[in-house]
Design a protein around this motif. Structure first.
Motif, PDB file in Angstrom:
ATOM      1  N   ASP A  65       0.788  -1.227   0.000  1.00  0.00           N
ATOM      2  CA  ASP A  65       0.000   0.000   0.000  1.00  0.00           C
ATOM      3  C   ASP A  65       0.825   1.285   0.000  1.00  0.00           C
ATOM      4  N   ARG A  66       2.130   1.210   0.248  1.00  0.00           N
ATOM      5  CA  ARG A  66       2.942   2.428   0.268  1.00  0.00           C
ATOM      6  C   ARG A  66       4.416   2.123   0.057  1.00  0.00           C
ATOM      7  N   ASN A  86       1.862   7.117  -0.869  1.00  0.00           N
ATOM      8  CA  ASN A  86       0.672   6.308  -0.630  1.00  0.00           C
ATOM      9  C   ASN A  86      -0.351   6.641  -1.720  1.00  0.00           C
ATOM     10  N   ALA A  88      -3.162   5.500  -2.471  1.00  0.00           N
ATOM     11  CA  ALA A  88      -4.566   5.476  -2.060  1.00  0.00           C
ATOM     12  C   ALA A  88      -5.044   6.857  -1.614  1.00  0.00           C
ATOM     13  N   LEU A  89      -4.133   7.713  -1.191  1.00  0.00           N
ATOM     14  CA  LEU A  89      -4.493   9.058  -0.735  1.00  0.00           C
ATOM     15  C   LEU A  89      -4.296  10.119  -1.821  1.00  0.00           C
ATOM     16  N   ARG A  91      -6.055  11.237  -4.310  1.00  0.00           N
ATOM     17  CA  ARG A  91      -7.169  12.155  -4.582  1.00  0.00           C
ATOM     18  C   ARG A  91      -7.659  12.883  -3.342  1.00  0.00           C
ATOM     19  N   LYS A  92      -7.212  12.451  -2.180  1.00  0.00           N
ATOM     20  CA  LYS A  92      -7.688  13.070  -0.940  1.00  0.00           C
ATOM     21  C   LYS A  92      -6.677  14.079  -0.415  1.00  0.00           C
ATOM     22  N   GLN A  93      -5.629  13.573   0.230  1.00  0.00           N
ATOM     23  CA  GLN A  93      -4.648  14.441   0.871  1.00  0.00           C
ATOM     24  C   GLN A  93      -3.382  14.595   0.050  1.00  0.00           C
ATOM     25  N   ALA A  95      -0.609  12.015  -2.557  1.00  0.00           N
ATOM     26  CA  ALA A  95       0.079  10.725  -2.489  1.00  0.00           C
ATOM     27  C   ALA A  95       1.369  10.798  -1.682  1.00  0.00           C
ATOM     28  N   ALA A  97       3.942  12.356   1.436  1.00  0.00           N
ATOM     29  CA  ALA A  97       3.941  12.962   2.770  1.00  0.00           C
ATOM     30  C   ALA A  97       5.320  12.816   3.386  1.00  0.00           C
ATOM     31  N   ARG A 108       2.018  17.265   3.430  1.00  0.00           N
ATOM     32  CA  ARG A 108       1.390  16.341   2.487  1.00  0.00           C
ATOM     33  C   ARG A 108       1.124  17.081   1.193  1.00  0.00           C
ATOM     34  N   GLN A 110       0.305  16.624  -3.475  1.00  0.00           N
ATOM     35  CA  GLN A 110       0.229  15.875  -4.724  1.00  0.00           C
ATOM     36  C   GLN A 110       1.579  15.778  -5.425  1.00  0.00           C
TER      37      GLN A 110
END
Length: 128
Positions: A65-66, A86, A88-89, A91-93, A95, A97, A108, A110
């Motif tokens: 996953d990362r 990551n 999975a993140l 579109r949210k926070q 990818a 960090a 965090r 893009q």
């Protein structure tokens, strides 16, 4: 006489055809990894920090996953910082960090270059 599937009429037991069970497509678990350009960006930062005598060792971990790039002052210690990808993140926070050794999120985003900009501010480990 029975036909054993060999096309011959002999009693040779080694000539019996045994069908293999149909293979089912297995789900391949792919590991998340840094792309070449991402790794070049991270290693360029790592080189600058080694030259500044801030960092001395690193480790790269790839999981399902990362992907994690950990930097150390000494190899026997816990990481000073972790650069994490990551997807999975994404579109949210974002990818990418940067975490401290204690798990605090520093930044965090893009874009990897912007996230790594946190190190341009002369972050230093305060020992006390």
């Amino acid at each position: 006489m029975t036909d054993r599937g060999t096309g011959s009429k002999g009693d040779d037991e080694s000539a019996i055809l045994i069908p293999f069970p149909e293979s089912k497509p297995q789900t391949v678990l792919r590991q998340v990894s840094f792309e070449r350009r991402e790794l070049e960006t991270i290693l360029r930062l790592y080189g600058r920090m080694v030259a500044a005598n801030e960092w001395r060792d690193y480790a790269i971990d790839h999981t399902t996953d990362r992907a994690i790039f950990s930097v150390f002052r000494r190899a026997s210690e816990t990481p000073l910082f972790q650069i994490v990808k990551n997807p999975a993140l994404a579109r949210k926070q974002g990818a990418f960090a940067v975490f401290t050794g204690t798990g605090q999120v520093l930044k965090r985003g893009q874009e990897l270059a912007r996230v790594l900009g946190v190190f341009d501010k002369k972050l230093r480990l305060i020992e006390g």
